[in-house]
Write a protein that holds these residues in place. Structure first.
Motif, PDB file in Angstrom:
ATOM      1  N   SER A  70       0.814  -1.216   0.000  1.00  0.00           N
ATOM      2  CA  SER A  70       0.000   0.000   0.000  1.00  0.00           C
ATOM      3  C   SER A  70       0.849   1.269   0.000  1.00  0.00           C
ATOM      4  N   ARG A  71       2.105   1.149   0.296  1.00  0.00           N
ATOM      5  CA  ARG A  71       2.996   2.316   0.350  1.00  0.00           C
ATOM      6  C   ARG A  71       3.801   2.512  -0.934  1.00  0.00           C
ATOM      7  N   GLU A  72       3.650   1.601  -1.884  1.00  0.00           N
ATOM      8  CA  GLU A  72       4.505   1.595  -3.059  1.00  0.00           C
ATOM      9  C   GLU A  72       4.010   2.351  -4.294  1.00  0.00           C
ATOM     10  N   PRO A  73       2.745   2.262  -4.698  1.00  0.00           N
ATOM     11  CA  PRO A  73       2.375   2.788  -6.020  1.00  0.00           C
ATOM     12  C   PRO A  73       2.498   4.302  -6.169  1.00  0.00           C
ATOM     13  N   TRP A  74       2.381   5.025  -5.088  1.00  0.00           N
ATOM     14  CA  TRP A  74       2.270   6.489  -5.148  1.00  0.00           C
ATOM     15  C   TRP A  74       3.510   7.136  -5.735  1.00  0.00           C
ATOM     16  N   GLN A  75       4.665   6.516  -5.537  1.00  0.00           N
ATOM     17  CA  GLN A  75       5.900   7.079  -6.085  1.00  0.00           C
ATOM     18  C   GLN A  75       5.933   7.006  -7.611  1.00  0.00           C
ATOM     19  N   HIS A  76       5.039   6.211  -8.185  1.00  0.00           N
ATOM     20  CA  HIS A  76       5.009   6.038  -9.639  1.00  0.00           C
ATOM     21  C   HIS A  76       3.917   6.875 -10.307  1.00  0.00           C
ATOM     22  N   GLU A  84      -1.289   7.991 -21.948  1.00  0.00           N
ATOM     23  CA  GLU A  84      -2.698   8.034 -22.341  1.00  0.00           C
ATOM     24  C   GLU A  84      -3.431   6.736 -22.019  1.00  0.00           C
ATOM     25  N   ARG A  85      -2.707   5.652 -21.828  1.00  0.00           N
ATOM     26  CA  ARG A  85      -3.351   4.367 -21.555  1.00  0.00           C
ATOM     27  C   ARG A  85      -3.696   4.189 -20.084  1.00  0.00           C
ATOM     28  N   SER A  86      -3.339   5.148 -19.271  1.00  0.00           N
ATOM     29  CA  SER A  86      -3.635   5.073 -17.850  1.00  0.00           C
ATOM     30  C   SER A  86      -5.139   5.019 -17.617  1.00  0.00           C
ATOM     31  N   LYS A  87      -5.537   4.256 -16.614  1.00  0.00           N
ATOM     32  CA  LYS A  87      -6.952   4.197 -16.249  1.00  0.00           C
ATOM     33  C   LYS A  87      -7.295   5.237 -15.187  1.00  0.00           C
ATOM     34  N   ALA A  88      -6.318   6.045 -14.848  1.00  0.00           N
ATOM     35  CA  ALA A  88      -6.571   7.135 -13.905  1.00  0.00           C
ATOM     36  C   ALA A  88      -7.195   8.292 -14.672  1.00  0.00           C
ATOM     37  N   ASN A  89      -8.191   8.920 -14.065  1.00  0.00           N
ATOM     38  CA  ASN A  89      -8.780  10.060 -14.755  1.00  0.00           C
ATOM     39  C   ASN A  89      -7.950  11.313 -14.461  1.00  0.00           C
ATOM     40  N   PRO A  90      -8.140  12.371 -15.210  1.00  0.00           N
ATOM     41  CA  PRO A  90      -7.290  13.563 -15.092  1.00  0.00           C
ATOM     42  C   PRO A  90      -7.271  14.185 -13.697  1.00  0.00           C
ATOM     43  N   GLU A  91      -8.296  13.933 -12.885  1.00  0.00           N
ATOM     44  CA  GLU A  91      -8.335  14.519 -11.548  1.00  0.00           C
ATOM     45  C   GLU A  91      -7.161  14.069 -10.672  1.00  0.00           C
ATOM     46  N   VAL A  92      -6.564  12.911 -10.990  1.00  0.00           N
ATOM     47  CA  VAL A  92      -5.396  12.463 -10.218  1.00  0.00           C
ATOM     48  C   VAL A  92      -4.322  13.544 -10.254  1.00  0.00           C
ATOM     49  N   TRP A  93      -4.141  14.145 -11.413  1.00  0.00           N
ATOM     50  CA  TRP A  93      -3.103  15.150 -11.562  1.00  0.00           C
ATOM     51  C   TRP A  93      -3.609  16.540 -11.208  1.00  0.00           C
ATOM     52  N   GLU A  94      -4.899  16.755 -11.314  1.00  0.00           N
ATOM     53  CA  GLU A  94      -5.460  18.074 -11.024  1.00  0.00           C
ATOM     54  C   GLU A  94      -5.742  18.280  -9.540  1.00  0.00           C
ATOM     55  N   ARG A  95      -5.990  17.186  -8.815  1.00  0.00           N
ATOM     56  CA  ARG A  95      -6.320  17.276  -7.387  1.00  0.00           C
ATOM     57  C   ARG A  95      -5.346  16.416  -6.577  1.00  0.00           C
ATOM     58  N   GLN A  96      -4.069  16.742  -6.712  1.00  0.00           N
ATOM     59  CA  GLN A  96      -3.017  15.971  -6.055  1.00  0.00           C
ATOM     60  C   GLN A  96      -3.184  15.909  -4.539  1.00  0.00           C
ATOM     61  N   GLY A  97      -3.640  16.988  -3.929  1.00  0.00           N
ATOM     62  CA  GLY A  97      -3.807  16.998  -2.473  1.00  0.00           C
ATOM     63  C   GLY A  97      -4.790  15.940  -2.014  1.00  0.00           C
ATOM     64  N   GLN A  98      -5.938  15.884  -2.661  1.00  0.00           N
ATOM     65  CA  GLN A  98      -6.934  14.880  -2.288  1.00  0.00           C
ATOM     66  C   GLN A  98      -6.430  13.477  -2.602  1.00  0.00           C
ATOM     67  N   PHE A  99      -5.775  13.322  -3.753  1.00  0.00           N
ATOM     68  CA  PHE A  99      -5.239  12.017  -4.126  1.00  0.00           C
ATOM     69  C   PHE A  99      -4.229  11.531  -3.082  1.00  0.00           C
ATOM     70  N   LYS A 101      -4.015  12.456   0.030  1.00  0.00           N
ATOM     71  CA  LYS A 101      -4.716  12.169   1.287  1.00  0.00           C
ATOM     72  C   LYS A 101      -5.352  10.785   1.235  1.00  0.00           C
ATOM     73  N   MET A 102      -5.956  10.447   0.100  1.00  0.00           N
ATOM     74  CA  MET A 102      -6.586   9.133  -0.016  1.00  0.00           C
ATOM     75  C   MET A 102      -5.534   8.023  -0.007  1.00  0.00           C
ATOM     76  N   ALA A 103      -4.367   8.290  -0.557  1.00  0.00           N
ATOM     77  CA  ALA A 103      -3.276   7.316  -0.499  1.00  0.00           C
ATOM     78  C   ALA A 103      -2.863   7.090   0.960  1.00  0.00           C
ATOM     79  N   ARG A 104      -2.745   8.166   1.727  1.00  0.00           N
ATOM     80  CA  ARG A 104      -2.386   8.034   3.153  1.00  0.00           C
ATOM     81  C   ARG A 104      -3.496   7.312   3.924  1.00  0.00           C
ATOM     82  N   ASP A 105      -4.753   7.568   3.562  1.00  0.00           N
ATOM     83  CA  ASP A 105      -5.867   6.869   4.202  1.00  0.00           C
ATOM     84  C   ASP A 105      -5.754   5.358   3.986  1.00  0.00           C
ATOM     85  N   LEU A 106      -5.421   4.956   2.761  1.00  0.00           N
ATOM     86  CA  LEU A 106      -5.241   3.529   2.492  1.00  0.00           C
ATOM     87  C   LEU A 106      -4.107   2.965   3.340  1.00  0.00           C
TER      88      LEU A 106
END
Length: 148
Positions: A70-76, A84-99, A101-106
């Motif tokens: 759970s501590r590994e993916p965030w660095q990538h 463009e093949r990422s399944k992450a929507n653009p908000e991952v990059w636009e709302r880094q603070g919330q993203f 925070k949710m990583a820390r919650d996990l």
């Protein structure tokens, strides 16, 4: 000779069309980590739900592995969209603070799961809510940041 060239061009185009993700790219690394997290999480949930045989030692090991993963993916996740093949929507990059925070919650929920496994014999009454919290944390982030 012309047929050989045509076959070579067709082969090259077919390979290019495959469009596989480079396993050494940030996208490839995070996809591999998320797949491993999913496998471990499904095994833990499966033990509690009777889908696979319950194994206390295996559950403890799995919880620790999930916590580590759970501590590994965030660095990538770079600061800007990287593929463009990422399944992450653009908000991952636009709302880094919330993203973040949710990583820390996990990370906190997986740490709590490990804590629930620290005093064998384990009790389902303590494990079930801890596993559910991990699953809920994953689902919340997917709803907010994954393009299905």
């Amino acid at each position: 000779m012309m047929l050989k060239k045509l076959l070579l061009v067709c082969a090259c185009m077919a390979l290019a069309a495959c469009g596989g993700v480079d396993p050494n790219s940030p996208l490839g690394k995070r996809q591999a980590l998320f797949k491993e997290m999913l496998k471990v999480s499904e095994d833990l949930g499966g033990m509690l739900r009777g889908r696979i045989p319950y194994d206390e030692a295996g559950f403890i090991t799995g919880a620790a592995e999930l916590d580590r993963l759970s501590r590994e993916p965030w660095q990538h996740f770079p600061q800007v969209r990287d593929d463009e093949r990422s399944k992450a929507n653009p908000e991952v990059w636009e709302r880094q603070g919330q993203f973040q925070k949710m990583a820390r919650d996990l990370e906190q929920t997986t740490a709590a799961l490990v804590q629930a496994t620290s005093a064998p014999p384990l009790r389902r009454s303590e494990l079930e809510p801890a596993v559910q919290a991990v699953e809920d944390s994953c689902e919340a982030c997917h709803k907010a940041f994954r393009a299905y």
